[in-house]
Design an enzyme around this catalytic site. Structure first.
Site, PDB file in Angstrom:
ATOM      1  N   TYR A 185       4.317   0.846   3.261  1.00 37.71           N
ATOM      2  CA  TYR A 185       3.592  -0.432   3.250  1.00 37.71           C
ATOM      3  C   TYR A 185       4.509  -1.554   2.774  1.00 37.71           C
ATOM      4  O   TYR A 185       4.562  -2.632   3.389  1.00 37.71           O
ATOM      5  CB  TYR A 185       2.375  -0.310   2.338  1.00 37.71           C
ATOM      6  CG  TYR A 185       1.535  -1.559   2.242  1.00 37.71           C
ATOM      7  CD1 TYR A 185       0.622  -1.877   3.249  1.00 37.71           C
ATOM      8  CD2 TYR A 185       1.636  -2.413   1.152  1.00 37.71           C
ATOM      9  CE1 TYR A 185      -0.159  -3.025   3.167  1.00 37.71           C
ATOM     10  CE2 TYR A 185       0.861  -3.554   1.059  1.00 37.71           C
ATOM     11  CZ  TYR A 185      -0.032  -3.849   2.063  1.00 37.71           C
ATOM     12  OH  TYR A 185      -0.795  -4.989   1.975  1.00 37.71           O
ATOM     13  N   SER A 241       2.079  -9.479   1.926  1.00 42.80           N
ATOM     14  CA  SER A 241       1.625  -8.845   0.686  1.00 42.80           C
ATOM     15  C   SER A 241       2.598  -9.177  -0.430  1.00 42.80           C
ATOM     16  O   SER A 241       3.779  -9.433  -0.186  1.00 42.80           O
ATOM     17  CB  SER A 241       1.563  -7.325   0.873  1.00 42.80           C
ATOM     18  OG  SER A 241       1.406  -6.669  -0.365  1.00 42.80           O
TER      19      SER A 241
END
Length: 281
Positions: free
Chosen positions: A177, A164
């Site tokens: 995350y 990501s």
């Protein structure tokens, strides 16, 4: 020397999280390139539905299986089915992941005005929520690799992890995350070195901002269907001025899976509309 991706044809490619928005697009790209594709999802009906849709376009190209990426026995059972149906695994795409509101702070930046109520900050997070998101994204990459990539030993193969943009530049609010995806990047580099002599290449793709089931609640107001303030901020800091389309990840995946990139290992490639390159001014 001619440069084509014909070597993808017939390869057995496993995609964890393959029934999600990004996973479906990646599966379609591999099936279109002639690969045999295995969709791994937590819900059997959803995985089989995605496989059925792909088989309508690319007959007998895809199967859908249910397995939790944190459940060793379920993954081993899935591997047996894959080997029985398609043979040994050539490619693993670790796409399972996502965020959860229980591991997300309401506050972007903590100030002195907030110190009397820390419930919406890092200090108010429940450890179980943090752990669940970290485990899904990080251990949910580790465990499938331990199991599915064994087929590549003595034969070579390709592992592609889905990271990501938050792994490069931690995004406010999504602390678990961000930390997990940074760990995925490190794991990618470590495995690339560990497996290089076995001709197993390990790389990662770091998507920028794509609308998914996990992040929609942060970026789109559910009542107005308009961008939230956070969504507006992201678009303002993405030079291309929009969210990515899932299909825009296919090209880089095919490149990493193909022998065209056979000397490429241990890299994390952004696909982000310029977000990582932009300093904000």
């Amino acid at each position: 020397m001619k440069y084509f991706m014909d070597d993808i044809k017939g390869k057995v490619c496993v995609i964890t999280g393959g029934s999600g928005i990004l996973g479906r697009a990646l599966a379609m790209g591999l099936a279109d390139a002639g690969a045999k594709v295995v969709i791994i999802g937590t819900k059997k009906e959803k995985a089989e539905s995605v496989a059925s849709n792909l088989n309508e376009m690319y007959p007998e190209s895809t199967i859908g299986l249910a397995a939790n990426v944190l459940d060793r026995e379920a993954l081993l059972n899935a591997k047996k089915e894959i080997n029985d149906k398609f043979g040994l695994i050539d490619v693993l795409v670790n796409c399972a992941g996502g965020n959860n509101p229980t591991a997300t702070t309401s506050k972007e930046i903590l100030t002195n005005d907030d110190i009397n109520d820390l419930s919406k900050s890092f200090f108010g997070l429940e450890l179980d929520g943090f752990r669940s998101v970290f485990d899904l994204n990080f251990m949910g990459t580790v465990l499938p690799t331990m199991i599915f990539a064994k087929d590549m030993i003595g034969r070579g193969g390709v592992i592609v992890n889905i990271s990501s943009m938050s792994s490069y530049r931690p995004i406010t609010r999504v602390v678990a995350y961000s930390a997990a995806k940074a760990a995925v990047n490190n794991l990618t580099e470590w495995l690339a070195v560990h497996l290089a002599k076995l001709n197993i290449r390990v790389n990662a793709i770091a998507p920028g901002f794509f609308l998914t089931e996990q992040n929609r609640f942060l970026l789109i107001d559910k009542d107005t269907n308009q961008l939230t303030e956070r969504g507006k901020k992201i678009i303002a800091n993405t030079p291309m001025g929009r969210f990515g389309e899932p299909e825009e990840l296919i090209g880089i995946l095919l490149y990493l899976v193909s022998d065209i990139s056979k000397f490429v290992t241990g890299v994390v490639i952004p696909v982000d509309g310029g977000f990582n390159a932009f300093a904000g001014v």
